[in-house]
Scaffold this active site. Sequence first.
Site, short mmCIF file in Angstrom:
data_model
loop_
_atom_site.label_atom_id
_atom_site.label_comp_id
_atom_site.label_asym_id
_atom_site.label_seq_id
_atom_site.Cartn_x
_atom_site.Cartn_y
_atom_site.Cartn_z
N SER A 77 41.70 49.98 38.71
CA SER A 77 41.23 50.01 37.42
C SER A 77 40.39 51.16 36.97
CB SER A 77 40.41 48.64 37.17
OG SER A 77 41.53 47.66 37.28
N1 SAH Z 1 41.21 44.97 40.98
C1 SAH Z 1 42.14 45.88 41.14
C2 SAH Z 1 42.97 46.19 40.17
C3 SAH Z 1 44.43 46.01 40.63
S1 SAH Z 1 45.62 45.89 39.72
C4 SAH Z 1 41.38 47.00 41.74
O1 SAH Z 1 40.11 47.01 41.57
O2 SAH Z 1 41.99 47.97 42.09
C5 SAH Z 1 46.22 44.37 39.57
C6 SAH Z 1 46.58 43.72 40.92
O3 SAH Z 1 46.92 42.32 40.54
C7 SAH Z 1 47.86 44.23 41.65
O4 SAH Z 1 47.22 44.71 42.83
C8 SAH Z 1 48.78 43.14 41.76
O5 SAH Z 1 49.58 43.37 42.92
C9 SAH Z 1 48.11 41.84 41.61
N2 SAH Z 1 48.89 40.83 41.16
C10 SAH Z 1 49.65 40.86 40.24
N3 SAH Z 1 50.29 39.63 39.99
C11 SAH Z 1 49.54 38.90 40.78
C12 SAH Z 1 49.51 37.54 40.93
N4 SAH Z 1 50.33 36.63 40.40
N5 SAH Z 1 48.78 36.82 41.95
C13 SAH Z 1 47.64 37.59 42.58
N6 SAH Z 1 47.76 39.08 42.36
C14 SAH Z 1 48.27 39.50 41.52
#
Ligand code: SAH
Length: 229
Positions: A77
């Site tokens: 993010s």
């Molecule tokens: N918090 C992260 C942002 C990652 S982007 C950071 O600081 O880098 C969003 C993340 O959500 C991705 O890694 C994706 O694989 C995860 N994600 C998407 N759908 C999901 C679900 N149903 N359950 C858990 N994680 C999920």
Amino acid sequence: MVFLPSETPKAVQLEDTFRHKGLRKKLVDEIRDKGISDEIVLRAMNRVPRHLFMDNSFVGFAYVDKAFPISSGQTISQPYTVAFQTEALQIKSTDRVLEVGTGSGYQAAVLCEMGVSLFTIERQRSLYDFACILLPKLGYHPQFFYGDGYLGLPTYGPFDKIIVTAGAASVPESLKQQLVVGGRMVIPVGNRQHQVMTIVVREGENKYSEREAGNFVFVPMLPGIADEK
Ligand code: SAH
């Protein structure tokens, strides 16, 4: 390069130089200028070495206020967004916090830096494996879960705070029910193109309030693991 679990433990150089620290301070000043005023959030972001969470191809941009691709088609993010969501959570160090979407682990590190008890859930195996190795090496010890964040973690809840870091079509009922009364969830809600940051507060056993707090762009939440092809 993509992060493969087998190459992460040895390949990651855990160096945090004066140059990194200088760039990070500038980034934090920039985020403050963009309107984030919670100094506890800013101090935590000033301590977390974001460059260690980036894919190697983008590591030179770690202190630019932008989202960047990580592996598995996901993103780390944007720092401003991390600051915005963290500030909106109104974190106390005694909070039990659930994060949906561990991803790179960067947001998780910021929350750990603030002293909370963190439970973080990721539904992509390679990202889960990577975060499980990297975060403890940096001194951060959330509880990691590989699973479907739509369901949350009913056996570990309720939580004081819930942060969702992928775009959801709506606020999952299961997550609302895992908030303590008085608890707060920050979740981007919308379609694939853009989402509205939504702040949900559990006002009573069966009473929730919802407030909108601006437009953001996140990768979409993925369906449950059982649906994986
Ligand atoms: N918090 C992260 C942002 C990652 S982007 C950071 O600081 O880098 C969003 C993340 O959500 C991705 O890694 C994706 O694989 C995860 N994600 C998407 N759908 C999901 C679900 N149903 N359950 C858990 N994680 C999920």
